[in-house]
Write an enzyme that holds these catalytic residues in place. Sequence first.
Site, mmCIF file in Angstrom:
data_model
loop_
_atom_site.group_PDB
_atom_site.id
_atom_site.type_symbol
_atom_site.label_atom_id
_atom_site.label_comp_id
_atom_site.label_asym_id
_atom_site.label_seq_id
_atom_site.Cartn_x
_atom_site.Cartn_y
_atom_site.Cartn_z
ATOM 1 N N THR A 1 0.863 -1.185 0.000
ATOM 2 C CA THR A 1 0.000 0.000 0.000
ATOM 3 C C THR A 1 0.896 1.229 0.000
ATOM 4 O O THR A 1 1.650 1.450 0.949
ATOM 5 C CB THR A 1 -0.894 -0.015 1.259
ATOM 6 N N GLU B 1 -3.331 -4.714 -2.726
ATOM 7 C CA GLU B 1 -3.885 -5.944 -2.148
ATOM 8 C C GLU B 1 -4.970 -5.602 -1.127
ATOM 9 O O GLU B 1 -4.816 -4.660 -0.357
ATOM 10 C CB GLU B 1 -2.739 -6.736 -1.474
ATOM 11 N N PHE B 2 -6.032 -6.410 -1.125
ATOM 12 C CA PHE B 2 -7.159 -6.134 -0.219
ATOM 13 C C PHE B 2 -7.406 -7.265 0.774
ATOM 14 O O PHE B 2 -8.425 -7.273 1.450
ATOM 15 C CB PHE B 2 -8.432 -5.863 -1.037
ATOM 16 N N LEU B 3 -6.507 -8.265 0.822
ATOM 17 C CA LEU B 3 -6.769 -9.404 1.716
ATOM 18 C C LEU B 3 -6.833 -8.941 3.168
ATOM 19 O O LEU B 3 -6.259 -7.917 3.539
ATOM 20 C CB LEU B 3 -5.704 -10.496 1.542
ATOM 21 N N ASN C 1 -9.580 1.660 2.438
ATOM 22 C CA ASN C 1 -9.278 1.467 3.863
ATOM 23 C C ASN C 1 -9.759 2.651 4.707
ATOM 24 O O ASN C 1 -10.289 2.460 5.801
ATOM 25 C CB ASN C 1 -7.777 1.246 4.071
ATOM 26 N N PHE D 1 -19.517 -1.975 7.147
ATOM 27 C CA PHE D 1 -18.593 -2.201 8.265
ATOM 28 C C PHE D 1 -19.022 -1.344 9.458
ATOM 29 O O PHE D 1 -18.268 -0.495 9.932
ATOM 30 C CB PHE D 1 -17.193 -1.838 7.793
ATOM 31 N N CYS E 1 -3.147 -1.991 9.151
ATOM 32 C CA CYS E 1 -3.525 -1.210 7.967
ATOM 33 C C CYS E 1 -4.320 0.064 8.252
ATOM 34 O O CYS E 1 -3.878 1.148 7.890
ATOM 35 C CB CYS E 1 -4.296 -2.093 6.991
HETATM 36 P P1 NAD Z 1 4.979 -7.400 6.916
HETATM 37 O O1 NAD Z 1 5.656 -6.445 7.795
HETATM 38 O O2 NAD Z 1 4.224 -8.552 7.480
HETATM 39 O O3 NAD Z 1 6.031 -8.005 5.862
HETATM 40 C C1 NAD Z 1 6.970 -7.252 5.168
HETATM 41 C C2 NAD Z 1 8.136 -8.172 4.808
HETATM 42 O O4 NAD Z 1 9.024 -7.478 3.938
HETATM 43 C C3 NAD Z 1 8.951 -8.632 6.025
HETATM 44 O O5 NAD Z 1 9.053 -10.034 6.033
HETATM 45 C C4 NAD Z 1 10.313 -7.972 5.793
HETATM 46 O O6 NAD Z 1 11.386 -8.742 6.288
HETATM 47 C C5 NAD Z 1 10.339 -7.870 4.281
HETATM 48 N N1 NAD Z 1 11.309 -6.899 3.768
HETATM 49 C C6 NAD Z 1 11.583 -5.658 4.230
HETATM 50 N N2 NAD Z 1 12.562 -5.102 3.485
HETATM 51 C C7 NAD Z 1 12.884 -5.992 2.544
HETATM 52 C C8 NAD Z 1 13.835 -5.999 1.466
HETATM 53 N N3 NAD Z 1 14.621 -4.945 1.226
HETATM 54 N N4 NAD Z 1 13.898 -7.073 0.689
HETATM 55 C C9 NAD Z 1 13.119 -8.150 0.915
HETATM 56 N N5 NAD Z 1 12.205 -8.212 1.911
HETATM 57 C C10 NAD Z 1 12.102 -7.145 2.702
HETATM 58 O O7 NAD Z 1 4.015 -6.521 5.988
HETATM 59 P P2 NAD Z 1 2.554 -6.913 5.437
HETATM 60 O O8 NAD Z 1 1.557 -6.862 6.531
HETATM 61 O O9 NAD Z 1 2.653 -8.132 4.595
HETATM 62 O O10 NAD Z 1 2.279 -5.644 4.508
HETATM 63 C C11 NAD Z 1 2.981 -5.445 3.300
HETATM 64 C C12 NAD Z 1 2.285 -4.343 2.522
HETATM 65 O O11 NAD Z 1 0.963 -4.783 2.159
HETATM 66 C C13 NAD Z 1 2.092 -3.051 3.296
HETATM 67 O O12 NAD Z 1 2.207 -1.975 2.419
HETATM 68 C C14 NAD Z 1 0.670 -3.158 3.809
HETATM 69 O O13 NAD Z 1 0.074 -1.914 4.028
HETATM 70 C C15 NAD Z 1 -0.006 -3.874 2.653
HETATM 71 N N6 NAD Z 1 -1.197 -4.644 3.029
HETATM 72 C C16 NAD Z 1 -1.209 -5.368 4.190
HETATM 73 C C17 NAD Z 1 -2.318 -6.122 4.502
HETATM 74 C C18 NAD Z 1 -2.368 -6.914 5.795
HETATM 75 O O14 NAD Z 1 -3.464 -7.347 6.173
HETATM 76 N N7 NAD Z 1 -1.254 -7.137 6.484
HETATM 77 C C19 NAD Z 1 -3.420 -6.158 3.637
HETATM 78 C C20 NAD Z 1 -3.361 -5.429 2.447
HETATM 79 C C21 NAD Z 1 -2.242 -4.673 2.156
#
Ligand code: NAD
Length: 427
Positions: free
Chosen positions: A120, A148-150, A205, A247, A258
């Site tokens: 995001t 992503e919207f999961l 969101n 919601f 998020c």
């Molecule tokens: P997270 O913190 O769980 O995972 C991020 C990962 O990226 C970590 O494992 C970290 O080690 C890795 N990382 C960081 N720097 C890196 C690099 N240089 N090279 C390789 N890997 C690297 O994050 P998340 O919750 O999966 O969220 C990721 C994105 O998706 C965010 O922008 C978030 O807003 C968005 N998003 C999250 C959700 C959710 O429910 N968590 C849903 C939709 C969108």
Amino acid sequence: MNISVIGTGYVGLVTGTCFAELGNTVTCIDIDSEKISLLKRGVAPFYEPGLEELLKRNQQALRLSFTTSFGDISSSTIIFIAVGTPSRPNGDVDLSYVEKVAATIAMHLKQYAVIVNKSTVPVGTGDFVRAIIKKTYSGEFDVVSNPEFLREGSAIEDCLHPDRIVIGTTNHKALVLIQELYKPFNCPLVITNIKTAEIIKYASNAFLATSISFINQISQLCEEVGANVEEVAHGMKLDKRIGKQAFLRAGIGYGGSCFPKDVKGLLQSLKKHRCSLGILEAVETINYTQQQLFLQKINKLFPLLQDKKIAIWGLSFKPKTDDLRDAPSVTIIPALQQAGANIVAYDPVAMHNAKKIFKKVTYAKTATDALTGSDCLVILTDWDEFKQVDKRELKKRLTQPIIIDGRNIYDPEEMKKNGFTYVSIGR
Ligand code: NAD
């Protein structure tokens, strides 16, 4: 297709695994070597229902692999960026992880690839990523936005059966490739330009967070006049323009990885582009107030919290996840401790993460164990197992039958009949 996913967090790992499940060859890359070594052994580094089974199946079928090395991206046609975009202390979105990944991708590209932003990111980040890659790589590539919207807790189902897929690109070659990847999905595709796609994610969101703050504000009025916010929400949702899935869940406010950061992120974009902030500032204020009002409810029942033993049920920001990022527990528990209370907590899956955050909290083995000798029960997450608990057992274990419920999981009338002092939200 041969694809790479960079970042194996909640989004990257689930997305990569689901793409493998659909028959693609997927390489997941992360800089966290501990995470990668767990994943190589088929162990999910966080709790997400159904993930580990899917992970193992696709690893065994050799469609899914894990590495800390970026070398493998050179053979991928599509490279997803799925790293974190947390808030900086001033509310700005921290794009340093995205920036670093873009620079690393540029160093390893050897042929045409589509770089897809799944993280995001604020409007304009597509151009930012393109500029970074261009600095180092002179070959052909495209940048696409595919937010992503999961939802954590139902991430696999959401990923395999999304409500919609948003593809932000005006480039035909990139669009054809992304459409090919999403061919097995049976849902509307929203094909638009990058900036619009980036805004769709933040607007979605922020709108959901607004719905929560809206109903929480209504819940305050319900409490003042003796109305029932659950019935108000039900009555509202029957209007087709609002909708059954709206919601409108009153409670202790929104949290998680998020909504808080995305509301802040959108506010920063609005400021940057000199737009008015009104509604989103109010959304944040109401969310903050809602937690303070919850603390006041506890204080009203226990004007002196010194040495009171409080059982907390639920630590994660919502059920079916072990994620504590911006969870209400992170505000509520320290505030109660500050007032002198002793906390005994239980959560079905989030206690290992909680131990890294909270000091001086006792963790119970079961939900009912947490109640033994406690002066009251405070409910912060609506896990199903809390809903099904035997009320007689509850009463037997607590020193006083007092429940302060931030998630409205019980029927107030029934609780009253059973002799509980039961305080919930907006009813
Ligand atoms: P997270 O913190 O769980 O995972 C991020 C990962 O990226 C970590 O494992 C970290 O080690 C890795 N990382 C960081 N720097 C890196 C690099 N240089 N090279 C390789 N890997 C690297 O994050 P998340 O919750 O999966 O969220 C990721 C994105 O998706 C965010 O922008 C978030 O807003 C968005 N998003 C999250 C959700 C959710 O429910 N968590 C849903 C939709 C969108």
